[in-house]
Enzyme design. Structure first.
Site, short mmCIF file in Angstrom:
data_model
loop_
_atom_site.label_atom_id
_atom_site.label_comp_id
_atom_site.label_asym_id
_atom_site.label_seq_id
_atom_site.Cartn_x
_atom_site.Cartn_y
_atom_site.Cartn_z
N ARG A 55 0.83 -1.23 0.00
CA ARG A 55 0.00 0.00 0.00
C ARG A 55 0.85 1.26 0.00
NH1 ARG A 55 -5.61 -1.25 1.49
NH2 ARG A 55 -5.88 -2.94 0.05
N ARG A 70 -3.97 6.15 0.68
CA ARG A 70 -4.59 7.38 1.20
C ARG A 70 -3.69 8.16 2.15
NH1 ARG A 70 -9.62 6.77 -0.89
NH2 ARG A 70 -10.07 8.92 -0.44
N ARG A 73 -7.75 10.78 -6.23
CA ARG A 73 -8.89 9.86 -6.12
C ARG A 73 -10.19 10.57 -5.77
NH1 ARG A 73 -10.86 6.51 -6.39
NH2 ARG A 73 -11.23 5.41 -4.46
N ASP A 120 -6.48 -3.76 -7.68
CA ASP A 120 -6.99 -4.41 -6.47
C ASP A 120 -7.16 -5.89 -6.72
OD1 ASP A 120 -8.06 -3.50 -3.68
OD2 ASP A 120 -9.38 -5.12 -4.34
N TYR A 146 -13.93 -13.48 0.07
CA TYR A 146 -14.67 -12.25 -0.26
C TYR A 146 -15.94 -12.56 -1.04
CZ TYR A 146 -11.10 -8.94 1.26
OH TYR A 146 -10.24 -8.19 2.02
O1 1CP Z 1 0.44 0.37 -3.35
C1 1CP Z 1 -0.40 -0.51 -3.32
O2 1CP Z 1 -0.23 -1.55 -2.66
C2 1CP Z 1 -1.68 -0.29 -4.06
C3 1CP Z 1 -2.27 -1.42 -4.80
C4 1CP Z 1 -3.22 -2.31 -3.98
C5 1CP Z 1 -3.00 -3.63 -3.61
C6 1CP Z 1 -1.71 -4.43 -3.79
C7 1CP Z 1 -4.54 -1.98 -3.55
C8 1CP Z 1 -5.21 -0.67 -3.72
N1 1CP Z 1 -5.11 -3.10 -3.02
C9 1CP Z 1 -4.21 -4.12 -3.03
C10 1CP Z 1 -4.39 -5.51 -2.60
C11 1CP Z 1 -5.55 -5.85 -1.74
N2 1CP Z 1 -6.86 -5.42 -1.81
C12 1CP Z 1 -5.50 -6.82 -0.72
C13 1CP Z 1 -4.28 -7.63 -0.39
C14 1CP Z 1 -3.39 -6.90 0.56
C15 1CP Z 1 -3.95 -6.76 1.96
O3 1CP Z 1 -4.03 -7.78 2.65
O4 1CP Z 1 -4.30 -5.63 2.30
C16 1CP Z 1 -6.78 -6.93 -0.14
C17 1CP Z 1 -7.20 -7.84 1.00
C18 1CP Z 1 -7.63 -6.03 -0.84
C19 1CP Z 1 -9.09 -5.85 -0.63
C20 1CP Z 1 -9.39 -4.45 -0.29
N3 1CP Z 1 -9.35 -3.44 -1.21
C21 1CP Z 1 -9.69 -3.89 0.98
C22 1CP Z 1 -9.78 -4.67 2.31
C23 1CP Z 1 -11.20 -4.96 2.64
C24 1CP Z 1 -11.38 -5.76 3.92
O5 1CP Z 1 -11.79 -5.15 4.92
O6 1CP Z 1 -11.18 -6.99 3.91
C25 1CP Z 1 -9.86 -2.51 0.80
C26 1CP Z 1 -10.23 -1.49 1.83
C27 1CP Z 1 -9.62 -2.24 -0.59
C28 1CP Z 1 -9.63 -0.93 -1.27
C29 1CP Z 1 -8.30 -0.44 -1.71
N4 1CP Z 1 -7.45 -1.10 -2.56
C30 1CP Z 1 -6.33 -0.34 -2.79
C31 1CP Z 1 -6.48 0.87 -2.04
C32 1CP Z 1 -5.51 2.00 -2.01
C33 1CP Z 1 -7.72 0.78 -1.37
C34 1CP Z 1 -8.37 1.83 -0.45
C35 1CP Z 1 -9.42 2.58 -1.18
C36 1CP Z 1 -8.98 3.91 -1.67
O7 1CP Z 1 -7.94 4.40 -1.26
O8 1CP Z 1 -9.68 4.56 -2.46
#
Ligand code: 1CP
Length: 369
Positions: free
Chosen positions: A38, A42, A51, A87, A165
């Site tokens: 990440r 944000r 965003r 994602d 999921y």
């Molecule tokens: O720099 C980076 O890592 C950005 C790329 C990235 C990656 C590798 C994002 C963007 N998501 C992911 C992988 C991801 N997405 C995982 C695996 C890593 C981890 O364990 O965190 C998982 C579980 C997700 C699913 C996901 N997407 C969640 C978690 C939900 C939950 O409660 O189980 C969330 C909140 C997201 C949204 C998301 N994805 C990425 C970002 C920056 C965000 C936040 C939303 C936003 O900023 O607008």
């Protein structure tokens, strides 16, 4: 993707910093490479600005937006790797499921899988190029715009994490709906896991064709499985993915694309993970660096694992924590990272302090040798 086509390398700018790739292969380095899960997120004001008001998955479908978000953290910090902005939930979408990202809440599947008959709602055969071509375009564009500064990682969610999921319909603390399937419908669970594996293999190969120089597989929901369930429902698919992707890459003369497995909270499976065809095993912060090294016996490179919450500490304290971590892992076959992603309320300066501390302490240790 046409399975019969071998992967043809595109004409990309020459890589200037290959420290991450060398560490993944356990080769000599001048400093320990570092990146953060990440790192595009944000916590960066420029990320929030880009965003603002835009739908999350629409952003994911714009190669230009993904490229910009991937590059943002590299303009601030001397990271040794970049990860494509996307994602893991784009794969369930490719299988035909509706997924929305609700600001402040996270992902929502309006119609999750409830019973095995619901598997019929999934596309039996996914045209990966048609459904996920936007990710491939984002990777190719970003690889050019990176100008060879650092390698670009592609990634995917692992089958069990995606399955959970698709059944939970969003984030969960117990994963009880998805685990119900494992205990009550083991056959249907294996069917779904196999279907996801097939799509993931093609998806990862498509990412390499598009320009990804390393691949990370996120098994974020290992922690809710016991060791027996991990061995039955997660590990075989993780192995299958690495074996099939590596075999295909080898046919194309691309043995040098390292694969990383990050099974969060899966420390009980560390020995097995280190023998599952991956080059690098990613670790969360609940594992002691020295014991991880002993248990994996030099077979793989290790990645991780500072507690993300240590970024709330002062710069001096971060530096001390990093020093101990680097000493614990050693400088060979090691990629520094956090044990999970950066949180949105973290100070970008703390991330900078983390990166600098890894470079400084590892250079000192290497110069002492
Ligand atoms: O720099 C980076 O890592 C950005 C790329 C990235 C990656 C590798 C994002 C963007 N998501 C992911 C992988 C991801 N997405 C995982 C695996 C890593 C981890 O364990 O965190 C998982 C579980 C997700 C699913 C996901 N997407 C969640 C978690 C939900 C939950 O409660 O189980 C969330 C909140 C997201 C949204 C998301 N994805 C990425 C970002 C920056 C965000 C936040 C939303 C936003 O900023 O607008």
């Amino acid at each position: 993707m046409d399975k019969d086509l071998l992967i043809v390398p595109k004409d990309f700018p020459e890589l200037k910093n290959d420290t991450f790739l060398r560490a993944a292969r356990c080769e000599e380095v001048e400093h320990v490479p570092v990146w953060c899960m990440r790192q595009a997120g944000r916590y960066l004001p420029e990320f929030r600005e880009s965003r603002a008001g835009k739908d999350f998955f629409e952003t994911c479908r714009s190669p230009e937006a993904c490229c910009e978000l991937t590059l943002q953290p590299l303009r601030r910090f001397p990271f040794d790797a970049s990860i494509i902005f996307s994602d893991i939930l784009v794969v369930p979408q490719a299988l035909g499921m509706d997924v929305q990202m609700c600001p402040g809440k996270g992902p929502i599947f309006p119609e999750p899988l409830k019973e095995p008959e619901d598997l019929q709602r999934l596309r039996p055969k996914v045209d990966v190029d048609a459904e996920l071509g936007y990710v491939f375009k984002a990777i190719t564009l970003t690889r050019h715009k990176l100008e060879g500064k650092v390698p670009l990682l592609g990634f995917t969610g692992a089958p069990w994490t995606l399955m959970s999921y698709m059944i939970e319909g969003g984030g969960s603390t117990t994963h009880s709906k998805a685990k119900r399937w494992l205990y009550r419908y083991p056959e249907a669970s294996h069917k779904l896991l196999k279907q996801l594996t097939d799509v993931i293999v093609e998806y990862l190969l498509g990412q390499v064709t598009a320009g990804a120089q390393a691949l990370q597989v996120f098994e974020s929901h290992t922690g809710c499985l016991g060791p027996a369930e991990f061995k039955e429902f997660s590990l075989p698919y993780l192995r299958d993915i690495a074996r099939r992707v590596k075999d295909k890459l080898k046919e194309s003369g691309l043995e040098n694309v390292p694969m990383i497995v990050f099974a969060k909270d899966g420390h009980y499976g560390l020995e097995e993970l280190s023998e599952s065809h991956y080059d690098v095993v990613g670790l969360d912060w609940t594992v002691d660096p020295r014991s991880a090294r002993e248990r994996t016996g030099g077979k793989v490179s290790l990645q991780g694992n500072m507690d993300p919450c240590a970024l709330y500490a002062t710069k001096e304290r971060i530096s001390e924590i990093v020093k101990k971590m680097v000493e614990g892992f050693g400088t060979r076959g090691y990629i520094a990272n956090l044990g999970h992603g950066v949180y949105p309320d973290m100070d970008p300066e703390a991330v900078g302090a983390f990166v600098d501390a890894v470079h400084t302490h590892s250079r000192q240790l290497l110069n002492r040798k």
